[in-house]
Structures are given as structure tokens and as C-alpha cells.
Write an enzyme that holds these catalytic residues in place. Structure first.
Site, short mmCIF file in Angstrom:
data_model
loop_
_atom_site.label_atom_id
_atom_site.label_comp_id
_atom_site.label_asym_id
_atom_site.label_seq_id
_atom_site.Cartn_x
_atom_site.Cartn_y
_atom_site.Cartn_z
N ASP A 10 8.38 -9.62 -17.71
CA ASP A 10 8.28 -8.88 -16.44
C ASP A 10 8.55 -7.42 -16.75
O ASP A 10 9.00 -7.08 -17.86
CB ASP A 10 9.33 -9.41 -15.45
N SER A 11 8.33 -6.55 -15.76
CA SER A 11 8.64 -5.13 -15.95
C SER A 11 10.15 -4.90 -16.03
O SER A 11 10.58 -3.84 -16.46
CB SER A 11 8.10 -4.33 -14.76
N TYR A 42 6.39 -1.10 -12.75
CA TYR A 42 4.97 -1.09 -13.11
C TYR A 42 4.09 -0.89 -11.87
O TYR A 42 2.93 -0.47 -11.98
CB TYR A 42 4.56 -2.46 -13.69
N GLY A 43 4.64 -1.24 -10.70
CA GLY A 43 3.81 -1.45 -9.51
C GLY A 43 3.10 -0.25 -8.94
O GLY A 43 2.26 -0.40 -8.06
N CYS A 73 5.48 -11.78 -13.40
CA CYS A 73 5.31 -10.48 -12.73
C CYS A 73 4.00 -10.53 -11.96
O CYS A 73 2.94 -10.80 -12.54
CB CYS A 73 5.27 -9.38 -13.78
N ASN A 74 4.07 -10.30 -10.66
CA ASN A 74 2.85 -10.32 -9.84
C ASN A 74 1.91 -9.17 -10.17
O ASN A 74 0.70 -9.31 -10.13
CB ASN A 74 3.23 -10.22 -8.36
N THR A 75 2.51 -8.01 -10.49
CA THR A 75 1.70 -6.82 -10.75
C THR A 75 0.81 -7.05 -11.97
O THR A 75 -0.39 -6.75 -11.96
CB THR A 75 2.64 -5.62 -10.98
N GLU A 154 16.43 -2.80 -9.31
CA GLU A 154 16.78 -2.56 -10.72
C GLU A 154 18.11 -1.80 -10.83
O GLU A 154 18.83 -1.94 -11.79
CB GLU A 154 15.67 -1.77 -11.43
N CYS A 187 6.41 -10.44 -5.24
CA CYS A 187 6.94 -9.68 -6.36
C CYS A 187 8.17 -10.45 -6.82
O CYS A 187 8.98 -10.87 -5.98
CB CYS A 187 7.32 -8.27 -5.91
N THR A 188 8.30 -10.66 -8.12
CA THR A 188 9.39 -11.53 -8.59
C THR A 188 10.77 -10.89 -8.42
O THR A 188 11.78 -11.58 -8.54
CB THR A 188 9.17 -11.93 -10.06
N HIS A 189 10.81 -9.60 -8.11
CA HIS A 189 12.11 -8.98 -7.80
C HIS A 189 12.62 -9.39 -6.41
O HIS A 189 13.82 -9.38 -6.17
CB HIS A 189 12.00 -7.45 -7.82
N1 DGL Z 1 8.46 -8.10 -10.72
C1 DGL Z 1 7.26 -7.29 -10.73
C2 DGL Z 1 6.22 -7.93 -9.82
O1 DGL Z 1 6.33 -9.11 -9.56
C3 DGL Z 1 7.73 -5.92 -10.47
C4 DGL Z 1 6.80 -4.86 -10.32
C5 DGL Z 1 7.19 -3.47 -10.70
O2 DGL Z 1 7.68 -3.26 -11.81
O3 DGL Z 1 6.90 -2.60 -9.89
O4 DGL Z 1 5.27 -7.35 -9.39
#
Ligand code: DGL
Length: 283
Positions: A10-11, A42-43, A73-75, A154, A187-189
Site C-alpha cells: 500500500d502507499s 498516492y491518491g 490499495c484502491n488507488t 498517516e 480506500c484501505t485507510h
Molecule cells: N490506501 C490507499 C487506497 O486504498 C491510499 C491512497 C493514498 O495513498 O492516497 O487508495
């Protein structure tokens, strides 16, 4: 039987929300996790940037000997899944959008008004709408990007007024204007702020895709005969079964990253190693 580890990435620390249900369901599997904490989020980045970061991390996981890659990570899943599959044709590469869509389109949801929250890149990709509609046509789906949530998470800014205000900034109008009754955490966060969302919008049904990705990993392990055997770390001196060891890499090994992992694994008996990964920035 295949005792090689499974690679997750993930990011940052969002992908860790898939790890708790994963270890509860598959306690014999070993994990290598990579959080790109030095370059999160990353998003809001260009897809070409996200792709090159993802290749760098996935190459590292493959060199580390993983038997499967899980894009937690969804992104990345919404933009680079097919690029990653093409790059590693010999390995199963799983994304999280399809499992999340399966959870959203579950039986009994016909007529529901589904809201999807995610990063700018995920929402712009339209991946959720496409996947959910493929599975069930009778749903109304709307999405909204919530770009400030990941940086706050984060930073460990979770159960407080700053987070509540930020959630309201994105969701108050979205939920009322679209009459949303079901919210997908795209988003996994976001499972890390589920309690904030539940407190602010108690009538919403919330869909957290983390268990569904674990179901998808289970199916893939079985179909490809990749499941680990029991007791992969053998027995200790007293004959008791040892739990497998997991390794967590971060491109910036922050205190928050380590604390979050300690919280997830507290009392589980898993062995954990934390490692810093030096990015070759600007090579
Ligand atoms: N957990 C990432 C997701 O699911 C985070 C995205 C990010 O870094 O902006 O999209």
C-alpha cells in the site's frame, strides 16, 4: 503446499487494515508487507507516477520470493492492476476493487443508494461504478473523493474533532444530497476512521472490503494450490507450535507505522520484523 510468503503493499499503513482479518483467517500464511510511507499519499498523484512506484515495490516483493501479490490499495488497484498482472504473469496478482464491489453488490441490496468514498485517483477511474454495475444493475452509485483523509490518518489524527470536521466537510452534503444509505470504504485507510463515520452518520450501512479481499485470497490459494502447510515455523523447544513470522517494510519507518502494527498484532503471538527500505529516489 507452498510456504513462500504473500506480498502485500500500500502507499502507507492503510493496507494494514486487510492484515488483521487475513491473519485471523489464514494463520499459517507468512506476510511481507510494504508501506510506501515516504511517498504517501498516492491518491492525488499522476497515474504514471503511481505505476512506477508500484512496479518498484512489486519488483522488490517478487525478488523477496513471494508466491502472490495483494494490492492492498484502491488507488493502485483501480489504475495499475492490469499492468502489474502483465508484468508478473507467473504470479497471482489480486486487486481490492473487485472484492469490494462483490461486498457492495451482495444480495439484498437492490434499490440501495450506494456511496463510494476514495482518493481522487480511485474516484476519477470510475472503477467502482463499473465493477458494481457489472455485478448488480439495480443500484444507484455515487462517489466522492476525500483527499485530506489519508494524510491525517498517516499522521495518526484519528478519533478527534479535526478528523470529525474533515469527514463532515466531505460527507455531510454528499450523503444528504444523494440520499446515500450504504457507504463503501473505497480506500484501505478508511476502516481506521470507521468509528468517526459511524458516530456522525449512525443510520448508514458501512461496507469495509477487507474481509472480502481475504475471501478472494483464500479462493486464489486453493485454486492455485498455493496454501501454506500448518506449523511452517516448526515447533519450539517445548513442542509448541510457533506462529509464522511476518516482515514489514516501510520506505520511511515511522513511529506511527510501527505502533499501528503493534496494535494490530498485540497478543497474537506472531513474530514481527520491521525493516526500512531505502528508495533509490532520483536514480
Ligand atoms: N490506501 C490507499 C487506497 O486504498 C491510499 C491512497 C493514498 O495513498 O492516497 O487508495
Amino acid at each position: 503446499m507452498d510456504n513462500r510468503p504473500i506480498g502485500f503493499f500500500d502507499s502507507g499503513l492503510g493496507g494494514l487494515t486487510c492484515i488483521a482479518p487475513f491473519t485471523a483467517t489464514l494463520p499459517d500464511e507468512r506476510i511481507i508487507y510494504f508501506g510506501d510511507t515516504a511517498r504517501t499519499p498516492y491518491g492525488s498523484k499522476a497515474v504514471s507516477t503511481i505505476r512506477s512506484f508500484s512496479f518498484e515495490i512489486a519488483d522488490f516483493l517478487v525478488q523477496s520470493g513471494v508466491k502472490m501479490i495483494v494490492i492492498a490499495c484502491n488507488t493502485v488497484s483501480s489504475t495499475c492492476l492490469y499492468d502489474l498482472r502483465a508484468r508478473y504473469p507467473e504470479l497471482p496478482v489480486l486487486g481490492i476493487i473487485r472484492p469490494a464491489a462483490i461486498a457492495a453488490a451482495a444480495e439484498g441490496r437492490a434499490g440501495k443508494k450506494i456511496g463510494v468514498i476514495g482518493t481522487k485517483v480511485t474516484v476519477r477511474s470510475g472503477a467502482y461504478e463499473k465493477q458494481i454495475r457489472e455485478l448488480q444493475s439495480g443500484l444507484t452509485i455515487s462517489s466522492v473523493a476525500c483527499p485530506a483523509l489519508v494524510p491525517l490518518i498517516e499522521e495518526g489524527i484519528l478519533e478527534n474533532n479535526i478528523m470529525d470536521l474533515t469527514v463532515r466537510h466531505y460527507l455531510d452534503d454528499f450523503i444528504s444530497s444523494q440520499s446515500i444509505d450504504t457507504l463503501v470504504l473505497g480506500c484501505t485507510h478508511y476502516p481506521l476512521i470507521r468509528t468517526n463515520i459511524e458516530k456522525l452518520y449512525p443510520k448508514l450501512e458501512i461496507i469495509d472490503p477487507s474481509q472480502e479481499i481475504v475471501n478472494s485470497i483464500c479462493r486464489t490459494l486453493t485454486e492455485n494450490e498455493l496454501a501454506a502447510g500448518p506449523n511452517i515455523a516448526g515447533k519450539d523447544g517445548q513442542g509448541a507450535t510457533q506462529k509464522p513470522d511476518h516482515t514489514f517494510y516501510a520506505s520511511d519507518l515511522s513511529e506511527n507505522f510501527i505502533n499501528m502494527i503493534d496494535r494490530i498484532f498485540a497478543g497474537t503471538g506472531f513474530q514481527m520484523a520491521f525493516k526500512s527500505f531505502d528508495l533509490d529516489i532520483g536514480k
